[in-house]
Scaffold this motif. Sequence first.
Motif, PDB file in Angstrom:
ATOM      1  N   ALA A   1     -10.080   7.488   8.327  1.00 41.73           N
ATOM      2  CA  ALA A   1      -9.372   6.723   7.295  1.00 41.73           C
ATOM      3  C   ALA A   1      -8.758   7.668   6.282  1.00 41.73           C
ATOM      4  O   ALA A   1      -9.381   8.646   5.871  1.00 41.73           O
ATOM      5  CB  ALA A   1     -10.327   5.769   6.601  1.00 41.73           C
ATOM      6  N   ILE A   2      -7.521   7.420   5.924  1.00 39.51           N
ATOM      7  CA  ILE A   2      -6.836   8.210   4.898  1.00 39.51           C
ATOM      8  C   ILE A   2      -6.110   7.259   3.951  1.00 39.51           C
ATOM      9  O   ILE A   2      -5.883   6.091   4.266  1.00 39.51           O
ATOM     10  CB  ILE A   2      -5.829   9.198   5.503  1.00 39.51           C
ATOM     11  CG1 ILE A   2      -4.749   8.437   6.298  1.00 39.51           C
ATOM     12  CG2 ILE A   2      -6.528  10.223   6.395  1.00 39.51           C
ATOM     13  CD1 ILE A   2      -3.602   9.342   6.769  1.00 39.51           C
ATOM     14  N   SER A   3      -5.751   7.775   2.816  1.00 39.26           N
ATOM     15  CA  SER A   3      -4.944   7.002   1.863  1.00 39.26           C
ATOM     16  C   SER A   3      -3.471   7.213   2.187  1.00 39.26           C
ATOM     17  O   SER A   3      -3.046   8.342   2.486  1.00 39.26           O
ATOM     18  CB  SER A   3      -5.224   7.449   0.430  1.00 39.26           C
ATOM     19  OG  SER A   3      -6.569   7.186   0.088  1.00 39.26           O
ATOM     20  N   VAL A   4      -2.718   6.116   2.130  1.00 41.31           N
ATOM     21  CA  VAL A   4      -1.284   6.181   2.414  1.00 41.31           C
ATOM     22  C   VAL A   4      -0.547   5.385   1.350  1.00 41.31           C
ATOM     23  O   VAL A   4      -1.128   4.497   0.692  1.00 41.31           O
ATOM     24  CB  VAL A   4      -0.954   5.630   3.816  1.00 41.31           C
ATOM     25  CG1 VAL A   4      -1.617   6.481   4.888  1.00 41.31           C
ATOM     26  CG2 VAL A   4      -1.376   4.162   3.948  1.00 41.31           C
ATOM     27  N   VAL A   5       0.741   5.655   1.204  1.00 44.13           N
ATOM     28  CA  VAL A   5       1.587   4.913   0.260  1.00 44.13           C
ATOM     29  C   VAL A   5       2.631   4.124   1.038  1.00 44.13           C
ATOM     30  O   VAL A   5       3.326   4.700   1.890  1.00 44.13           O
ATOM     31  CB  VAL A   5       2.291   5.865  -0.724  1.00 44.13           C
ATOM     32  CG1 VAL A   5       3.253   5.080  -1.627  1.00 44.13           C
ATOM     33  CG2 VAL A   5       1.276   6.602  -1.572  1.00 44.13           C
ATOM     34  N   ASN A   6       2.680   2.849   0.775  1.00 39.00           N
ATOM     35  CA  ASN A   6       3.705   1.996   1.368  1.00 39.00           C
ATOM     36  C   ASN A   6       4.991   2.211   0.591  1.00 39.00           C
ATOM     37  O   ASN A   6       5.076   1.917  -0.604  1.00 39.00           O
ATOM     38  CB  ASN A   6       3.266   0.534   1.287  1.00 39.00           C
ATOM     39  CG  ASN A   6       4.245  -0.411   1.954  1.00 39.00           C
ATOM     40  OD1 ASN A   6       5.412  -0.104   2.133  1.00 39.00           O
ATOM     41  ND2 ASN A   6       3.745  -1.595   2.308  1.00 39.00           N
TER      42      ASN A   6
ATOM     43  N   GLY B   1      -3.276  12.316   2.621  1.00 34.69           N
ATOM     44  CA  GLY B   1      -4.344  13.211   3.068  1.00 34.69           C
ATOM     45  C   GLY B   1      -4.226  13.496   4.551  1.00 34.69           C
ATOM     46  O   GLY B   1      -3.369  12.927   5.247  1.00 34.69           O
ATOM     47  N   ASP B   2      -5.070  14.386   5.051  1.00 30.12           N
ATOM     48  CA  ASP B   2      -5.097  14.714   6.478  1.00 30.12           C
ATOM     49  C   ASP B   2      -6.049  13.761   7.190  1.00 30.12           C
ATOM     50  O   ASP B   2      -7.074  13.349   6.635  1.00 30.12           O
ATOM     51  CB  ASP B   2      -5.589  16.147   6.706  1.00 30.12           C
ATOM     52  CG  ASP B   2      -4.724  17.182   5.997  1.00 30.12           C
ATOM     53  OD1 ASP B   2      -3.547  16.864   5.704  1.00 30.12           O
ATOM     54  OD2 ASP B   2      -5.218  18.308   5.754  1.00 30.12           O
ATOM     55  N   GLY B   3      -5.758  13.461   8.464  1.00 30.80           N
ATOM     56  CA  GLY B   3      -6.647  12.588   9.211  1.00 30.80           C
ATOM     57  C   GLY B   3      -6.579  12.813  10.701  1.00 30.80           C
ATOM     58  O   GLY B   3      -5.496  13.020  11.261  1.00 30.80           O
TER      59      GLY B   3
ATOM     60  N   ILE C   1     -14.231   7.639   7.557  1.00 29.98           N
ATOM     61  CA  ILE C   1     -13.474   8.221   6.439  1.00 29.98           C
ATOM     62  C   ILE C   1     -13.202   9.683   6.746  1.00 29.98           C
ATOM     63  O   ILE C   1     -14.085  10.432   7.132  1.00 29.98           O
ATOM     64  CB  ILE C   1     -14.262   8.094   5.120  1.00 29.98           C
ATOM     65  CG1 ILE C   1     -14.656   6.619   4.883  1.00 29.98           C
ATOM     66  CG2 ILE C   1     -13.450   8.636   3.963  1.00 29.98           C
ATOM     67  CD1 ILE C   1     -13.465   5.690   4.768  1.00 29.98           C
ATOM     68  N   ALA C   2     -11.946  10.106   6.519  1.00 33.70           N
ATOM     69  CA  ALA C   2     -11.569  11.508   6.750  1.00 33.70           C
ATOM     70  C   ALA C   2     -12.235  12.398   5.719  1.00 33.70           C
ATOM     71  O   ALA C   2     -12.419  12.018   4.556  1.00 33.70           O
ATOM     72  CB  ALA C   2     -10.064  11.658   6.675  1.00 33.70           C
ATOM     73  N   ALA C   3     -12.599  13.615   6.159  1.00 30.27           N
ATOM     74  CA  ALA C   3     -13.195  14.582   5.229  1.00 30.27           C
ATOM     75  C   ALA C   3     -12.135  15.041   4.250  1.00 30.27           C
ATOM     76  O   ALA C   3     -11.004  15.315   4.609  1.00 30.27           O
ATOM     77  CB  ALA C   3     -13.752  15.771   6.015  1.00 30.27           C
ATOM     78  N   ARG C   4     -12.540  15.073   3.001  1.00 26.08           N
ATOM     79  CA  ARG C   4     -11.598  15.505   1.963  1.00 26.08           C
ATOM     80  C   ARG C   4     -11.600  17.022   1.835  1.00 26.08           C
ATOM     81  O   ARG C   4     -12.627  17.651   1.960  1.00 26.08           O
ATOM     82  CB  ARG C   4     -11.972  14.868   0.624  1.00 26.08           C
ATOM     83  CG  ARG C   4     -11.824  13.354   0.608  1.00 26.08           C
ATOM     84  CD  ARG C   4     -10.375  12.925   0.896  1.00 26.08           C
ATOM     85  NE  ARG C   4     -10.130  11.553   0.516  1.00 26.08           N
ATOM     86  CZ  ARG C   4     -10.301  10.510   1.310  1.00 26.08           C
ATOM     87  NH1 ARG C   4     -10.788  10.688   2.519  1.00 26.08           N
ATOM     88  NH2 ARG C   4     -10.023   9.308   0.911  1.00 26.08           N
TER      89      ARG C   4
END
Length: 327
Positions: free
Chosen positions: A292-297, A285-287, A324-327
Amino acid sequence: MIDTLIQRMFLALAIVIGLFVASAGFARAQGVTLRPHVTVTGPLVTLGDLFERAGGAASVAVFRAPDPGQTGTVRATRLEDVARMNGLSWYNDGLIAAVTVTRASQRIELNEVGDVIAKAIKQRMDVDPDDDLSVTFDGNARPMHAPAGADLSVKVERLELAASGNFTAELIAESNGVKTERVIYRGMAVQTIALPHVIRDIPRNAIVSSSDVEIKKVARSRLPRDVVFDMAEIVGQAARRNLSAGSLIRSIDLEVPKLVRRGDIITITFKKPGLNLSVRGRALGDGALGEAISVVNDRSNRVLEAAVTGAATVTVSPAGPTKIAAR
């Protein structure tokens, strides 16, 4: 003997004619010279204004001068009798057909006229004198003129004002207490406010700089409800959509710059007491900074919540993200 007498008569006549011509030429040589272009400051045109070397007749008034700032003409033939009646020797050889006479003036420019009208309208509307009021004139408006070198004042003598802002104003110029000109102006008066405008097209997501924006006046009646007034609230923000040159800026047009965009390759930092580990990942997502954003390790393929801490950088900590970042 008769022939001799006739010869003597012709000789005498020739001498007389010669003397007459010589005296006439002397008179012309010593006479006055007409000026083709004359500028006067007062209300009357004198022989001294019109002729060089007018001598004692210089102060004789001949006719009224044009209004201040105006120019008129007088035929040279009209001046022959005037010159002769006042003892001036002037021969009209036809080289000057007419004389132009200009009355010198002080100009009251349209912007000064507009200021006078704006002040009168503010008083009529009972608005704050410091409020901006834009006055525009109909196409035939012209500056005012007053005699040169005199104390001058300009005031509105009559004002008609419609609810739409259309006005008719009659202004007079006074010089030393004497009314010198009266002019009627028509136009439109609008309350304005100085606001930031976009100078050039700004693409979506671009950071707005001070060179992208300028302050211009706009009618208060045309303001959108969420317009941004303060330049400080604009510079450094990101354009949420494409912004067109010349447009006002609304609060919905701006957002905090995103340091991370969806799909970006990022660095994920893990922070725990005694542990500081960084791995590569991908943003879901954008941040902006602190969001806060979701990320993948990429190493574990786990989805995590992380706080944006810099360009393409997020941090996972025990305290968790701050917002939390706006969706």
